[in-house]
Design a protein around this motif. Sequence first.
Motif, short mmCIF file in Angstrom:
data_model
loop_
_atom_site.label_atom_id
_atom_site.label_comp_id
_atom_site.label_asym_id
_atom_site.label_seq_id
_atom_site.Cartn_x
_atom_site.Cartn_y
_atom_site.Cartn_z
N ARG A 3 44.49 37.40 54.12
CA ARG A 3 43.76 38.21 53.14
C ARG A 3 42.15 38.29 53.66
NH1 ARG A 3 44.34 39.95 47.67
NH2 ARG A 3 42.34 40.25 46.55
N GLU A 4 41.77 37.33 54.17
CA GLU A 4 40.48 37.41 54.73
C GLU A 4 40.14 38.48 55.90
OE1 GLU A 4 42.61 34.89 55.06
OE2 GLU A 4 42.90 34.88 57.33
N SER A 7 38.24 42.79 54.17
CA SER A 7 37.22 42.71 53.42
C SER A 7 36.96 43.58 52.17
CB SER A 7 35.99 42.84 54.38
OG SER A 7 35.77 43.96 54.92
N LEU A 9 38.87 44.14 50.07
CA LEU A 9 39.53 43.42 48.82
C LEU A 9 38.42 42.22 48.10
CD1 LEU A 9 42.78 42.59 50.37
CD2 LEU A 9 42.53 44.33 48.91
N ASN A 10 37.56 42.02 48.71
CA ASN A 10 36.54 41.16 48.21
C ASN A 10 35.31 41.76 47.38
OD1 ASN A 10 37.56 39.18 49.46
ND2 ASN A 10 36.21 39.24 51.34
N GLN A 11 35.76 42.84 46.58
CA GLN A 11 35.05 43.62 45.84
C GLN A 11 35.16 43.65 44.22
OE1 GLN A 11 34.72 48.09 46.12
NE2 GLN A 11 36.31 47.79 47.66
N GLN A 12 34.22 43.67 43.69
CA GLN A 12 34.58 44.00 42.07
C GLN A 12 34.35 45.32 41.69
OE1 GLN A 12 32.83 41.11 39.57
NE2 GLN A 12 33.93 39.79 41.36
N PRO A 17 37.27 41.27 39.70
CA PRO A 17 37.83 41.39 41.02
C PRO A 17 38.84 42.42 41.28
CG PRO A 17 38.09 39.18 40.22
CD PRO A 17 37.66 39.99 39.31
N TYR A 379 48.88 40.94 51.68
CA TYR A 379 47.50 40.28 51.39
C TYR A 379 47.57 39.99 49.74
CZ TYR A 379 46.63 45.34 51.54
OH TYR A 379 46.75 46.53 51.03
N GLU A 384 47.28 37.52 41.46
CA GLU A 384 46.96 38.72 41.17
C GLU A 384 48.17 39.68 40.39
OE1 GLU A 384 44.41 41.04 44.77
OE2 GLU A 384 46.54 40.51 45.30
#
Length: 400
Positions: A3-4, A7, A9-12, A17, A379, A384
């Motif tokens: 998943r890392e 990037s 996906l790291n948003q609000q 999330p 990912y 989720e």
Amino acid sequence: MNREDFSILNQQIYKRPLVYLDNAATTQKPQVVIDALNNYYTQINSNIHRGVHYLSQKATDEFEIARETVRQFINAKHHYEVIFTRGATDSINLVASSFGRTFLHEGDEILISEMEHHANIVPWQFLCEERGCILKVIPFDDNGELILDKLNELLTPKTKIVAVSHVSNTLGTINPVKKVIEMAHQHHIPVLIDGAQAVSHCKVDVQDLDCDFYCFSGHKMYAPMGIGVMYGKEEWLNQMKPYQGGGEMIKQVTFAKTTYNDLPFKFEAGTPSVGDVMGLRVAIDYINHIGIENIANYEHELLSYATERLSSIQGLKIYGTSAQKAAIISFNIGNIHPSDIGTIIDKLGIAVRTGHHCTQPIMDHFGIPGTVRASFALYNTKEEIDSLYEAVVRAKMMLE
Ligand code: PLP
């Protein structure tokens, strides 16, 4: 899983999330793919095949290495059976147009299935209109499985091509395409497989399948948008008329007559999307590095978990309950309109698709306007799916 590398996906979204479950529409791209595009445009960008200068030759070499990467990925016999296109839609249009203009005549029959994406329906309808051909349809049952007995009845001496999807983008069904190909080949009929939803979820071996054409898009398999592949067996490609005319696809042009280039260039008129081809190559390396079997097993776990959780919601009906399924779940709750559910859960940060998913005949089969579709990629996580479950329950409470 990995998943890392994504990037985005790291948003609000609306202070929640992001839970991205619209992977059947397009997957997100890992950083290595984004870097490959950047590297191409900052270090290599040049037109291919026609230049003697260093950059042009480098771009050409890298482009042809990418073709070999695709060849190995789908196990094509020859690299020149891999034709770069703009995507699955473009690939199917290429075959319909070129195969059609070469081999189809009035009264000939084209066989597709009831669960096709519009991209594997409309190009054949164009051909029917232009040539006076007849479109016939293999039905599916209420589980979303093709009725193969009907296929036998529908194959006639007039059938000139069969075109079916490997995986349904709406029902998730993994079709028994090897069997379909075997049945069609018993009558010497070629088969096109629409692999848009398959390539990033299961191993594809075009020689083992023995398909005549296999079409897919890069953007559904972690590669950029605007790039796709049409695999075709050499024997067909050599006989087929070119799709588009222009630069690169010719051997010699005079005003009196033009002769065509060899494969694969005969089908690659004009400047291709070279940077996106670089991205596709890196996306394939990325999938190979993780292992397609590992991806398939992990996504299957997600599918089972999501099916179990969503099925526990009273009144929720899943469309597509085939024994062999990819990680796609289409559902509705009672008479609630799917877009109402989609709009509410979007406000909770959850991205799903609602509507007919470019498969209106599937909607007609079930007599519904559309579905909510959650589709998973490598990912996604069980957490989720829990968020999806909670959001759907909340939407149901608000809408009932
Ligand atoms: N075939 C199937 C089964 C699909 O799911 C899609 C896209 O959703 C397509 C074809 C068309 O793909 P593209 O829009 O990338 O050309």
